[in-house]
Motif scaffolding. Structure first.
Motif, short mmCIF file in Angstrom:
data_model
loop_
_atom_site.label_atom_id
_atom_site.label_comp_id
_atom_site.label_asym_id
_atom_site.label_seq_id
_atom_site.Cartn_x
_atom_site.Cartn_y
_atom_site.Cartn_z
N GLY A 30 0.81 -1.20 0.00
CA GLY A 30 0.00 0.00 0.00
C GLY A 30 0.85 1.26 0.00
O GLY A 30 0.57 2.21 -0.74
N GLU A 31 1.91 1.27 0.81
CA GLU A 31 2.79 2.43 0.85
C GLU A 31 3.50 2.65 -0.49
O GLU A 31 3.77 3.79 -0.87
CB GLU A 31 3.84 2.25 1.96
CG GLU A 31 3.28 2.27 3.37
CD GLU A 31 2.91 3.68 3.83
OE1 GLU A 31 2.79 4.59 2.99
OE2 GLU A 31 2.73 3.87 5.05
N ALA A 32 3.79 1.56 -1.20
CA ALA A 32 4.41 1.70 -2.52
C ALA A 32 3.48 2.41 -3.48
O ALA A 32 3.92 3.26 -4.28
CB ALA A 32 4.78 0.31 -3.07
N MET A 33 2.20 2.09 -3.42
CA MET A 33 1.22 2.75 -4.29
C MET A 33 1.05 4.22 -3.91
O MET A 33 0.92 5.09 -4.78
CB MET A 33 -0.10 2.00 -4.22
CG MET A 33 -0.01 0.58 -4.76
SD MET A 33 -1.45 -0.45 -4.34
CE MET A 33 -2.71 0.31 -5.37
N ILE A 34 1.05 4.50 -2.61
CA ILE A 34 0.94 5.89 -2.16
C ILE A 34 2.19 6.68 -2.55
O ILE A 34 2.11 7.82 -2.99
CB ILE A 34 0.76 5.94 -0.63
CG1 ILE A 34 -0.59 5.33 -0.23
CG2 ILE A 34 0.85 7.37 -0.12
CD1 ILE A 34 -0.77 5.17 1.27
N ALA A 35 3.37 6.06 -2.39
CA ALA A 35 4.63 6.75 -2.65
C ALA A 35 4.71 7.27 -4.08
O ALA A 35 5.22 8.38 -4.31
CB ALA A 35 5.80 5.81 -2.36
N TYR A 36 4.20 6.49 -5.01
CA TYR A 36 4.30 6.92 -6.41
C TYR A 36 3.54 8.20 -6.67
O TYR A 36 3.91 9.01 -7.52
CB TYR A 36 3.79 5.81 -7.34
CG TYR A 36 4.07 6.13 -8.80
CD1 TYR A 36 5.35 5.96 -9.30
CD2 TYR A 36 3.08 6.63 -9.63
CE1 TYR A 36 5.64 6.29 -10.62
CE2 TYR A 36 3.36 6.95 -10.95
CZ TYR A 36 4.64 6.78 -11.43
OH TYR A 36 4.93 7.12 -12.73
N LYS A 37 2.45 8.41 -5.92
CA LYS A 37 1.67 9.63 -6.10
C LYS A 37 2.10 10.75 -5.15
O LYS A 37 2.02 11.92 -5.48
CB LYS A 37 0.18 9.32 -5.85
CG LYS A 37 -0.47 8.43 -6.90
CD LYS A 37 -0.66 9.18 -8.21
CE LYS A 37 -1.42 8.35 -9.23
NZ LYS A 37 -2.83 8.18 -8.87
N ALA A 38 2.54 10.41 -3.96
CA ALA A 38 2.71 11.42 -2.90
C ALA A 38 4.12 11.96 -2.77
O ALA A 38 4.30 13.06 -2.24
CB ALA A 38 2.26 10.83 -1.57
#
Length: 219
Positions: free
Chosen positions: A64-72
């Motif tokens: 989940g953090e990997a998916m957030i990191a790409y945007k954030a």
């Protein structure tokens, strides 16, 4: 994407509160109600407890953090891609270790493998996750496809990533339900703890999905 990325950090911050809450509850649950965790122990449940620990705090949280990191995360696109990949690799490594722990537990107690819906969905999720990771690596990083090919593949990469992530959420929820079925949790603090963990994991999954798919714009 570069113009949009700066809109995401404020949306991602509340999700980190969910991450902290999930981590705290899982650790408290496993140490206070489930005797802790160990890779080798005469108390076999300690070996099993590595499974929810690694799958929740490793595979689910880091993917989940990997998916957030790409945007954030602001910064050069290549650097963000590397962070995105690194977090996914951590998720894969902890997921594999978590699967190993439950197989080791079954072997030591002579319990059959892969006999529940939870295990079927979970193993499918791990396999699809690995395929997704390889496809993303060769398409977007090394050796890297042509720009037109990457542009066509990108929406499918996002879509399949969200689907696989939610399969992980479903696996988690079915795994928590098995605690009630096979270990006959009674009403009380532990039952409430497991229910709250399940609810927070679901909220985490919904939040990550929103960040992954919602087209936000810079104000």
């Amino acid at each position: 994407m570069e113009k949009n990325r700066s809109s995401y950090p404020m949306l991602a911050l509340p999700v980190q509160l969910l991450v902290i809450s999930i981590a705290a509850l899982v650790l408290y649950w496993l140490t206070s109600f489930r005797e802790g965790f160990a890779l080798s122990s005469s108390t076999k449940m300690k070996i099993f407890n590595l499974h929810p620990l690694l799958m929740l705090l490793g595979f689910i949280i880091f993917s989940g953090e990997a998916m957030i990191a790409y945007k954030a995360i602001p910064g050069p696109r290549k650097a963000v891609k590397i962070i995105h990949l690194a977090l996914h690799l951590i998720a894969l490594a902890t997921g594999i270790f978590g699967v190993y722990a439950v197989f080791k537990f079954h072997d030591e107690l002579k319990i059959p493998h892969m006999y529940t819906l939870h295990s079927w969905i979970g193993m499918s999720t791990m396999c699809l996750f690995g395929i997704q990771l390889i496809m993303g690596f060769v398409t977007f990083l090394f050796p890297g496809a042509e720009l037109a090919t990457r542009a066509k593949f990108a929406p499918w990469h996002v879509f399949s990533g969200v689907v696989i992530f939610f399969l992980g959420i479903v696996t988690t929820e079915t795994g928590l339900m098995e605690k009630f079925i096979f270990q006959k949790l009674k009403r009380g603090q532990e039952a409430l703890m497991v229910n709250f963990i399940g609810l927070l994991v679901l909220l985490f999954g919904i939040s990550v999905t929103i960040i992954a798919v919602l087209p936000l714009r810079r104000k």
